[in-house]
Design a protein around this motif. Structure first.
Motif, short mmCIF file in Angstrom:
data_model
loop_
_atom_site.label_atom_id
_atom_site.label_comp_id
_atom_site.label_asym_id
_atom_site.label_seq_id
_atom_site.Cartn_x
_atom_site.Cartn_y
_atom_site.Cartn_z
N GLU A 2 0.82 -1.22 0.00
CA GLU A 2 0.00 0.00 0.00
C GLU A 2 0.86 1.26 0.00
N HIS A 3 2.16 1.11 0.16
CA HIS A 3 3.05 2.27 0.10
C HIS A 3 3.86 2.29 -1.19
N VAL A 4 3.41 1.49 -2.15
CA VAL A 4 3.98 1.51 -3.50
C VAL A 4 2.85 1.92 -4.45
N ARG A 5 3.07 3.01 -5.19
CA ARG A 5 1.97 3.57 -5.97
C ARG A 5 2.32 3.53 -7.45
N PRO A 6 1.49 2.87 -8.26
CA PRO A 6 1.73 2.89 -9.69
C PRO A 6 1.37 4.26 -10.26
N LEU A 7 2.21 4.76 -11.15
CA LEU A 7 1.96 6.06 -11.79
C LEU A 7 1.15 5.86 -13.06
N ALA A 8 0.15 6.71 -13.24
CA ALA A 8 -0.63 6.64 -14.48
C ALA A 8 0.27 6.99 -15.67
N ASP A 9 -0.08 6.46 -16.83
CA ASP A 9 0.65 6.77 -18.06
C ASP A 9 0.74 8.27 -18.26
N GLY A 10 1.92 8.75 -18.55
CA GLY A 10 2.07 10.17 -18.85
C GLY A 10 2.08 11.08 -17.64
N ALA A 11 1.85 10.51 -16.45
CA ALA A 11 1.89 11.34 -15.25
C ALA A 11 3.31 11.84 -15.04
N PRO A 12 3.44 13.08 -14.54
CA PRO A 12 4.79 13.60 -14.33
C PRO A 12 5.52 12.78 -13.26
N GLN A 13 6.79 12.62 -13.48
CA GLN A 13 7.60 11.85 -12.55
C GLN A 13 7.76 12.63 -11.25
N ASP A 61 2.71 -4.96 -19.62
CA ASP A 61 2.74 -3.48 -19.66
C ASP A 61 3.89 -2.96 -18.80
N ARG A 62 4.40 -1.80 -19.22
CA ARG A 62 5.40 -1.12 -18.40
C ARG A 62 4.68 -0.19 -17.42
N VAL A 63 5.05 -0.26 -16.16
CA VAL A 63 4.45 0.62 -15.16
C VAL A 63 5.55 1.20 -14.27
N ARG A 64 5.50 2.49 -14.04
CA ARG A 64 6.42 3.11 -13.08
C ARG A 64 5.81 3.04 -11.69
#
Ligand SMILES: Nc1ncnc2c1ncn2[C@@H]1O[C@H](COP(=O)(O)OP(=O)(O)O)[C@@H](O)[C@H]1O
Ligand SMILES: [Mg+2]
Length: 346
Positions: free
Chosen positions: A261-272, A323-326
């Motif tokens: 719950e402390h690891v958050r996937p970033l939406a596509d194109g969301a700023p780093q 899929d690639r996910v940050r």
């Protein structure tokens, strides 16, 4: 009502090289619901059975309400035990099963009936007193086993995986009832389970055992938020805490622990995101686990595929395998452990 104290208790089965329980030290308060949890074979039943007087203690002592019972007979300990297989007598009715120990103790029939009626009332078993065990549901049988313990009004309840034979839904319901019942009766209880969810939801405090050695005793919340070592960190919580090898400029090789719950996937194109409290890793999705209310993403690092990470999926669209996910690690919530000993680092 009673306190229970284990003082450096060591138990070794005949011929065994290693003790099954090693210098076990624990004080249980009057009225407390203490859960003993750990993986299969870690010594939970052995510890409980020693408290019941069913296993010999090699070293140390056990006291119940201040009385040293280390060498006392089971019958002289004022305890009642509930096992996983309820071991009800099939030819006896519910009432006879519940009253059997009192009959053996030669209590007057009237007193037995009164105690059985009272326990049946507490457990919602009154309509079933004349039935045989085979005509009961699993949950009802479990309650008869509880009733058998309750009628004896013991100083301490000992329970060894008493819900294991119930199906998942009934187990959840019964664990709530059982915890509420214990609180109502106020009887000191030592409860053994391998199920960390059961431990966390039922216990006032939870004692985690590994290979016969007590790791940590704490409230469920403290156990979750401040595990003393990587073992407890990984054992408590589902999905498990991510435990990742890391290098620290001062401490050398360490283990970074971070809950899903402390690891958050970033939406596509969301700023780093940027800043001292943030670490971002590039991953490729292996699997998404949908649990209804929440879902979890299982992925591996692109630059080191052997490293897998679990993240709770927030409100981004569900990704597909490959899929690639940050993933953003919330480093303020990270736990650090010694890479060798596994001990928590401050
Ligand atoms: N009667 C026995 N004789 C020899 N070894 C035993 C006996 N009972 C348990 N053990 C061993 O002691 C250890 C702890 O067992 P146990 O207390 O039953 O674990 P748990 O209840 O946590 O699954 C295990 O290694 C098990 O093999
Ligand atoms: Mg066991």
């Amino acid at each position: 009502m009673a306190t229970v104290r284990f003082d450096n208790v060591t138990i070794r089965y005949p011929g065994a090289e290693r003790p099954s329980v090693d210098s076990f030290d624990l004080e249980i308060a009057d009225g407390e619901f203490l859960v003993l949890v750990g993986p299969s074979g870690c010594g939970k039943s052995t510890t409980l059975r020693a408290l019941a007087g069913l296993e010999d203690v090699e070293d140390g002592s056990i006291t119940i309400d201040g009385h040293d019972v280390t060498r006392a007979e089971p019958a002289d300990r004022d305890i009642a035990m509930v096992f996983q297989n309820y071991a009800l007598y099939p030819h006896m009715s519910v009432a006879e099963n519940m009253g059997f120990s009192l009959k053996l103790a030669k209590l007057p029939k009237r007193d037995i009936e009164a105690k059985v009626r009272e326990a049946a009332d507490v457990l919602g078993l009154t309509p079933f007193l004349d039935r045989k065990p085979k005509d009961l549901s699993g949950g009802q049988r479990q309650r008869v086993a509880m009733g058998r313990a309750i009628v004896r009004n013991p100083a301490v309840f000992l329970m060894d995986e008493p819900l294991s034979n119930l199906d998942a839904k009934l187990r959840v319901q019964t664990r709530t009832e059982l915890a509420a019942l214990q609180r109502r009766l106020g009887t000191t209880t030592v409860y053994v389970t391998h199920d960390q969810v059961e431990a966390m939801t039922m216990g006032d405090r939870v004692a985690v055992l590994r290979d016969g050695v007590l790791q940590q005793v704490a409230s469920p919340k403290d156990l979750y938020e401040r595990p003393v070592n990587a073992f407890v960190a990984g054992f408590i919580g589902s999905p498990s805490m991510n435990l990742l090898a890391a290098d620290d400029p001062e401490r050398g090789r360490v283990t970074l622990g971070i809950r899903p719950e402390h690891v958050r996937p970033l939406a596509d194109g969301a700023p780093q995101p940027d800043g001292p409290g943030v670490t971002v890793i590039d991953t490729e999705v292996d699997l998404v686990e949908e649990l209804g209310a929440e879902s979890y993403l299982y992925a591996h690092r692109v630059d080191s595929p052997e490293v897998t990470v679990v993240a709770r999926l927030g409100d981004i669209p569900t990704p597909a395998r490959g899929d690639r996910v940050r993933l953003v690690l919330d480093m303020d919530r990270a736990h650090w452990f010694d890479a060798g000993t596994g001990d928590r680092l401050e």
